[in-house]
Scaffold this motif. Structure first.
Motif, mmCIF file in Angstrom:
data_model
loop_
_atom_site.group_PDB
_atom_site.id
_atom_site.type_symbol
_atom_site.label_atom_id
_atom_site.label_comp_id
_atom_site.label_asym_id
_atom_site.label_seq_id
_atom_site.Cartn_x
_atom_site.Cartn_y
_atom_site.Cartn_z
ATOM 1 N N MET A 113 13.333 -21.439 57.215
ATOM 2 C CA MET A 113 13.473 -22.291 58.388
ATOM 3 C C MET A 113 13.899 -23.698 57.973
ATOM 4 O O MET A 113 14.088 -24.562 58.816
ATOM 5 C CB MET A 113 12.161 -22.333 59.176
ATOM 6 C CG MET A 113 11.803 -20.999 59.819
ATOM 7 S SD MET A 113 10.206 -21.011 60.639
ATOM 8 C CE MET A 113 10.482 -22.162 61.951
ATOM 9 N N GLU A 114 14.005 -23.914 56.672
ATOM 10 C CA GLU A 114 14.454 -25.166 56.083
ATOM 11 C C GLU A 114 13.658 -26.375 56.588
ATOM 12 O O GLU A 114 14.208 -27.409 56.926
ATOM 13 C CB GLU A 114 15.951 -25.361 56.324
ATOM 14 C CG GLU A 114 16.783 -24.300 55.648
ATOM 15 C CD GLU A 114 18.262 -24.528 55.811
ATOM 16 O OE1 GLU A 114 18.667 -25.514 56.438
ATOM 17 O OE2 GLU A 114 19.016 -23.694 55.287
ATOM 18 N N MET A 115 12.340 -26.227 56.593
ATOM 19 C CA MET A 115 11.486 -27.325 57.037
ATOM 20 C C MET A 115 10.820 -28.040 55.870
ATOM 21 O O MET A 115 9.916 -28.832 56.067
ATOM 22 C CB MET A 115 10.443 -26.808 58.020
ATOM 23 C CG MET A 115 11.077 -26.323 59.295
ATOM 24 S SD MET A 115 9.951 -26.172 60.661
ATOM 25 C CE MET A 115 9.526 -27.840 60.996
ATOM 26 N N LYS A 116 11.288 -27.767 54.666
ATOM 27 C CA LYS A 116 10.711 -28.403 53.490
ATOM 28 C C LYS A 116 10.859 -29.924 53.550
ATOM 29 O O LYS A 116 9.997 -30.667 53.110
ATOM 30 C CB LYS A 116 11.379 -27.868 52.222
ATOM 31 C CG LYS A 116 10.753 -28.390 50.944
ATOM 32 C CD LYS A 116 11.528 -27.941 49.729
ATOM 33 C CE LYS A 116 11.167 -26.517 49.418
ATOM 34 N NZ LYS A 116 11.726 -26.070 48.126
ATOM 35 N N HIS A 117 11.947 -30.393 54.132
ATOM 36 C CA HIS A 117 12.201 -31.831 54.208
ATOM 37 C C HIS A 117 12.057 -32.372 55.631
ATOM 38 O O HIS A 117 12.495 -33.486 55.904
ATOM 39 C CB HIS A 117 13.596 -32.139 53.669
ATOM 40 C CG HIS A 117 13.791 -31.652 52.270
ATOM 41 N ND1 HIS A 117 13.124 -32.196 51.193
ATOM 42 C CD2 HIS A 117 14.545 -30.649 51.758
ATOM 43 C CE1 HIS A 117 13.472 -31.561 50.097
ATOM 44 N NE2 HIS A 117 14.332 -30.607 50.410
ATOM 45 N N ALA A 118 11.449 -31.581 56.497
ATOM 46 C CA ALA A 118 11.230 -32.025 57.878
ATOM 47 C C ALA A 118 10.097 -33.046 57.906
ATOM 48 O O ALA A 118 9.310 -33.151 56.958
ATOM 49 C CB ALA A 118 10.874 -30.830 58.752
ATOM 50 N N PRO A 119 9.995 -33.796 58.995
ATOM 51 C CA PRO A 119 8.857 -34.715 59.115
ATOM 52 C C PRO A 119 7.534 -33.954 58.994
ATOM 53 O O PRO A 119 7.421 -32.794 59.405
ATOM 54 C CB PRO A 119 9.024 -35.301 60.518
ATOM 55 C CG PRO A 119 10.473 -35.178 60.799
ATOM 56 C CD PRO A 119 10.922 -33.923 60.107
ATOM 57 N N ARG A 120 6.565 -34.616 58.414
ATOM 58 C CA ARG A 120 5.279 -33.979 58.089
ATOM 59 C C ARG A 120 4.624 -33.312 59.302
ATOM 60 O O ARG A 120 4.088 -32.213 59.209
ATOM 61 C CB ARG A 120 4.339 -35.007 57.480
ATOM 62 C CG ARG A 120 3.004 -34.406 57.103
ATOM 63 C CD ARG A 120 2.187 -35.369 56.330
ATOM 64 N NE ARG A 120 2.723 -35.355 54.967
ATOM 65 C CZ ARG A 120 2.434 -36.255 54.057
ATOM 66 N NH1 ARG A 120 1.638 -37.242 54.344
ATOM 67 N NH2 ARG A 120 2.931 -36.184 52.856
ATOM 68 N N GLY A 121 4.684 -33.952 60.456
ATOM 69 C CA GLY A 121 4.061 -33.387 61.659
ATOM 70 C C GLY A 121 4.692 -32.076 62.085
ATOM 71 O O GLY A 121 3.991 -31.114 62.416
ATOM 72 N N TRP A 122 6.018 -32.021 62.095
ATOM 73 C CA TRP A 122 6.709 -30.800 62.482
ATOM 74 C C TRP A 122 6.433 -29.680 61.491
ATOM 75 O O TRP A 122 6.234 -28.526 61.881
ATOM 76 C CB TRP A 122 8.210 -31.037 62.585
ATOM 77 C CG TRP A 122 8.594 -31.820 63.784
ATOM 78 C CD1 TRP A 122 9.015 -33.111 63.822
ATOM 79 C CD2 TRP A 122 8.555 -31.362 65.143
ATOM 80 N NE1 TRP A 122 9.246 -33.487 65.112
ATOM 81 C CE2 TRP A 122 8.974 -32.433 65.947
ATOM 82 C CE3 TRP A 122 8.206 -30.164 65.746
ATOM 83 C CZ2 TRP A 122 9.056 -32.337 67.323
ATOM 84 C CZ3 TRP A 122 8.287 -30.071 67.117
ATOM 85 C CH2 TRP A 122 8.705 -31.138 67.894
#
Length: 79
Positions: free
Chosen positions: A48-57
């Motif tokens: 989902m490529e959320m490794k670099h997403a904002p911490r909350g998301w």
């Protein structure tokens, strides 16, 4: 990315290997619960490529698996 694929394959195969080795169903259920959490975290971070997403998301996306596992494990423990 290849490492993630191998980790997901190991997480999928580990309960089957444990079952064939004669591990009891009680331990097997907890092993599956743990593997679901590990797989969910890997999927959220890498696919989902959320490794670099904002911490909350990222926290919201990763928290669904532990919440569901705690609920299912609670029902499993009760019954």
């Amino acid at each position: 990315m290849l490492t993630v694929y191998f980790a997901l394959m190991i997480c999928t195969a580990l309960p089957v290997i444990a079952l064939k080795a004669g591990i009891g169903p009680e331990f097997l259920a907890w092993l599956v619960f743990g593997m679901v959490i590990v797989k969910a975290m890997l999927l959220v971070d890498h696919f989902m490529e959320m490794k670099h997403a904002p911490r909350g998301w990222r926290l919201i996306a990763q928290s669904w698996a532990p919440v569901v596992i705690v609920a299912v494990a609670g029902f499993h423990t009760i019954t």
